[in-house]
Each structure stands twice: as C-alpha cells, then as structure tokens.
Design an enzyme around this catalytic site. Structure first.
Site: not given
Ligand code: CMX
Length: 471
Positions: A277, A307, A353, A362, A408
């Site tokens: 992105s 993604h 990743h 995160r 995620d």
C-alpha cells in the site's frame, strides 16, 4: 532530520533567538507565538532544512552502493532491495517499526492523549510522521479541529457510495469514494493552472489533509449502508478524529472502543515504504497523480489477502476453526486445523512477514490492550493459544521465513469484542489508518521534488543471455 548550519542560519534570520538548538528553537517558536504554530507552518519551515540535508547526504554518499542486486531478487518480489526513500518510519526485521525513530511504546508514552485517555492521538502521530517532532496538546487539538472542519463529503461522493450494491466489498467502495475525491483536488487544479514545481507541496498538503479528514465519513457511510441502521451522525468539531470515526460507526459512546481506535490508527498508520500500500501510493504519486488518486491505488493494494485483507481472513479462519473444533479446543485439535490449512495449500493468515523476523510489535501492542480490556474474552484466549502453536508448525513446515504473528493476527479479535464483528469491514479501518503514512510521504515527495519512479525490468530471456557467460 538534521539541519545544516547554513540552512539553520537562514531560518533564524526570520526568528529572534540565536545560537540555540533546533529543538529549543521549536519550543521557543511555540511559546512566543500567540497561537500554537500550525502543522503547515512548521512543515514550511522544515522544507529548506530538509533540502540541505538531502543535498549533503547525496554529496557525501550519493555514489556509494548498498551491495549487489541478485537475479533472485528480480524473481523474488524485490525482497530487501534498497530502492525507496521513506522518512516517516523504518522497519527493523528484529525490532519492528519505529516512527521517526520512536517505537510503539515510546509513541504511546510521548504523544498527546485525549482527556482521560491513555492511548496516543493519531493526530499527534501524523505530526510526528511529517515533522519528526512531538507536537503539543494544543497543536494536536488544532489538528483535530482542522480535520473536523474538512470532514464533509461532496454530495456526489455520498451518492456514489449509496449507489454501490451491498454485494460490493467495502474496500472496493472505499477505493471508489477516495478516487472520486480527486474531483476537488487542489493539486490537480493548481497543476492545470500552471503552478511552479517549488509550490507543489502546498496543494498536496491541502489535499492530504482533506483526504485524511474525509475518511471517517466515507468509512462511516459504507459501514452504515452495509451493516447499520439510521442516519449518520454529524462530525463533532470539539472531538478528536478517533472519537468521530467511532461515532460514525455507531460506537461513540464506548470509551474503550474509542481508545482502541486511537491505538489502532496509530499502529496501522505506517510500516516504512516497501509494503504494497505504501509503495503503491508513492509510485502513483510520483506521476504527479494527486493524493486522492495515489491513495485510491494504495487501497486497492491493501485490499489483497496477503496484505491488509489478512485481518478479514484471520477472522474467517478463526470462525471456521471454531465451527470445526468447537469453542474450547484442545491444543491437538488446533494443531490439526493449522496443519490442514497448510496441507490445503493455503497460508495461515496473520502469520509471517516479508521483512519482520520476530513477533510484530503491533501484535504485542494489541495483545497488551486486550490483556487490559478483555483478558477473559474466549476469542482472545483462542488467539493466545494459536500464538503458542503456529510458529512451531510453520517452522516444521519449513517454508515461511518468519513464523511469528503480524498485526493482522490480532486486530479482528479486538473489534469483534466490541461488537464490530462484520469482518469484511476490517480492512477499511486499516485503510483509514494507512492514509496517515502515505499522505505524509506524498507531501515530502512533492516538497523535495521526488522524481517519477521508473525502475528497470528484464525478460527471462534477456536475463539468461546477460548471465550466460558469467559465473
Ligand atoms: N502460512 C503458510 N505459508 C507461509 C506463511 C504463512 N503464514 N508465510 C509464508 N509462507 C510461505 C510462503 O507462501 C512461501 O511459500 P512458497 O515458497 O510456496 O511461495 C514461503 O513460505 C516463503 O515465504 P516468505 O519468504 O516467508 O514470505 P513472503 O515474504 O513471501 O510473504 C507474507 C510474506 C506476509 C505474504 C506471508 O508471510 C503470508 O502469506 N502470510 C499470511 C498472510 C498475512 O498474514 N498477510 C499480512 C501481512 C501483514 C500486512 O501486510 O498486513
């Protein structure tokens, strides 16, 4: 961002204090001004300093090489290829993301909070991404008010969203609406009017502020059309961005949800420049497409399952697991489900990743939020159980370079807990957040006169010939 001596001297010509550090100057600028300095004013001051900084870096290091580029990198999705400038954040494989040098816990500590809140306000994070500086509470409040004032959508964009069939994925609706905002782009207009390239940054700044400001209304409208009922509430100009977003989604009364949004936007905002992105936004922006067109393209990349869509995929995967093995499954049952995913030729969503080689900070930030707010939630416990099992299985399967969870793996569980359980919507919230990082870099790219991106490509035939006689 370091200022060279001449640039600093040039700046101080317009300011009273001499022989003080830049940090002290910044503080001084705030204290003697009657109003807090705006983000635009501060950014304008930084442009000449950064021009000098880049000039100095290129003069000293411009001819130096990072190392060889291998044919495998050309075939392998350009992993690790140093090819982009991205100032807002840098991702370390072991440590994770730092926003302008600051870790997530440091941002949680240093950035201004809402009254009574303990999570950072994304307004402050945007200021940090753009300037490298931590803003004051007053500056952040002014940014909240500015965004609230810019939040309204043109009526044709509202109609476009309303005309989308309910079967159209929320990310496609999001992308359509963002792209359509290009209708009123200050940059596109200025370019048509013949603006000088030195001035590009200013309409880009205005478009970027409009873009970020309008996203809650777009997201809220899509959500209400698809899943909610009743009229969208008005933006409250006295409240912060995350409150307004939460309120538009129907969660304004839930303090903990609003806090989650503050953390969520902050940690999803930026992840250096090479992810799909971020890089797409920069690439499209490099053609001088305005921020709405550039970020619309970013969203289309974020909508892919490898993604941003992975946050939706995680919840679908979890629900299938629960259907198959029940609500309190044994470790063995969970392991079997994970193996069946891999044997079916699918990825375990939320794990792995392209850069990270450790648990994503995160993920950790969201886990800590869950431990504080929902420690006994069954889905959170299942996510914790999976965390203990997936890495060993991915290692045993022997393919994934990183067996650890990414951002995620955790976000959907938190949203579900508060009642936002329409998983198809999850990537929209990632998209709202990602605008912060992409917009900050677009503004800098226009301020620094970043060139059109145009890397070199080769055919397999050409590669074969090129290396035919080389060892
Ligand atoms: N489950 C199963 N297999 C995986 C895997 C996972 N979670 N992660 C990597 N692999 C596989 C890859 O598919 C690849 O297989 P092939 O050789 O058959 O193609 C192999 O392991 C090597 O991949 P890698 O070098 O470790 O990872 P990549 O850099 O190619 O891809 C990523 C990274 C994120 C796309 C991948 O780990 C993945 O598909 N993860 C699941 C989807 C996901 O969570 N995406 C979200 C990432 C964060 C974000 O952008 O939002």
């Amino acid at each position: 961002m370091r200022a060279t001596a001449p640039a600093r001297a040039a700046l101080f010509k317009t300011r009273p204090p001499l022989n003080i550090s830049r940090a002290a100057f910044a503080l001084g600028a705030r204290s003697y001004a009657s109003k807090p300095q705006t983000l635009k004013e501060r950014f304008a001051e930084l442009i000449p300093l950064e021009h000098e900084n880049v000039k100095a870096i290129r003069k000293e290091h411009g001819h130096k090489a990072f190392g060889p580029v291998t044919v495998d990198q050309v075939y392998g999705g350009m992993r690790g290829l140093p090819a982009l400038l991205w100032d807002g954040s840098v991702l370390d494989a072991e440590e994770g993301i730092r926003f302008r040098g600051k870790t997530i816990p440091e941002c949680q500590e240093l950035l201004p909070k809402a009254p009574g809140g303990s999570e950072p306000l994304p307004e402050g994070l945007f200021w940090l991404l753009l300037t490298g500086e931590v803003p004051t509470v007053e500056q952040v409040q002014a940014l909240s008010a500015d965004w609230a004032a810019r939040a309204a959508l043109p009526s044709f964009v509202e109609e476009l969203i309303d005309a989308c069939p309910s079967t159209l994925h929320p990310m496609s609706q999001f992308s359509i609406a963002v792209t359509a905002l290009n209708h009123d782009s200050a940059f596109a207009k200025a370019y048509q009017d013949g603006v000088h390239k030195k001035e590009y940054w200013e309409p880009t700044f205005e478009d970027s502020m409009d873009l970020i400001a309008k996203l809650p209304n777009i997201a809220g409208r899509i959500y209400r059309n698809l899943f909610g009922s009743g009229k969208l509430p008005a933006i409250d100009p006295t409240k912060d961005y995350s409150y307004n977003l939460s309120n538009l989604l129907g969660f304004g009364d839930n303090q903990a949800f609003v806090e989650l949004m503050r953390l969520y936007i902050t940690i999803h905002s930026d992840h250096e420049g090479g992810n799909v992105s971020a890089h797409t936004g920069k690439l499209v922006g490099s053609a001088l497409s305005d921020p709405f067109l550039a970020f619309g393209a970013s969203l289309n990349g974020l909508a892919g399952p490898l993604h941003g869509l992975a946050n939706q995929e995680v919840l679908i995967w979890l629900q299938r697991m629960i259907k198959q093995v029940g609500e309190n499954p044994s470790d063995d049952a969970v392991k079997e489900y994970i193996w069946s995913t891999l044997k079916g030729g699918q990825v375990v969503p939320g794990y792995g990743h392209a850069v990270l080689r450790k648990t994503d900070p995160r993920y950790t930030a969201q886990r800590e939020f869950a431990l504080k707010h929902l420690p006994n939630d069954p889905l959170f416990k299942l996510v914790g159980q999976i965390y203990k099992l997936v890495p060993d299985i991915l290692l045993a399967a022997g393919k994934a370079k990183n067996p650890w969870p990414n951002v995620d793996a955790h976000s959907g569980v938190l949203l579900t807990y508060y009642g936002l359980d329409q998983m198809k919507f999850y990537t929209v919230l990632f998209g709202v957040s990602r605008a912060f990082g992409v917009a900050a870099q677009l503004i800098w790219d226009r301020a620094l006169g970043a060139p059109l991106e145009r890397p070199k490509s080769y055919s397999s035939e050409h590669l074969k010939k090129m290396f035919a006689n080389r060892s």
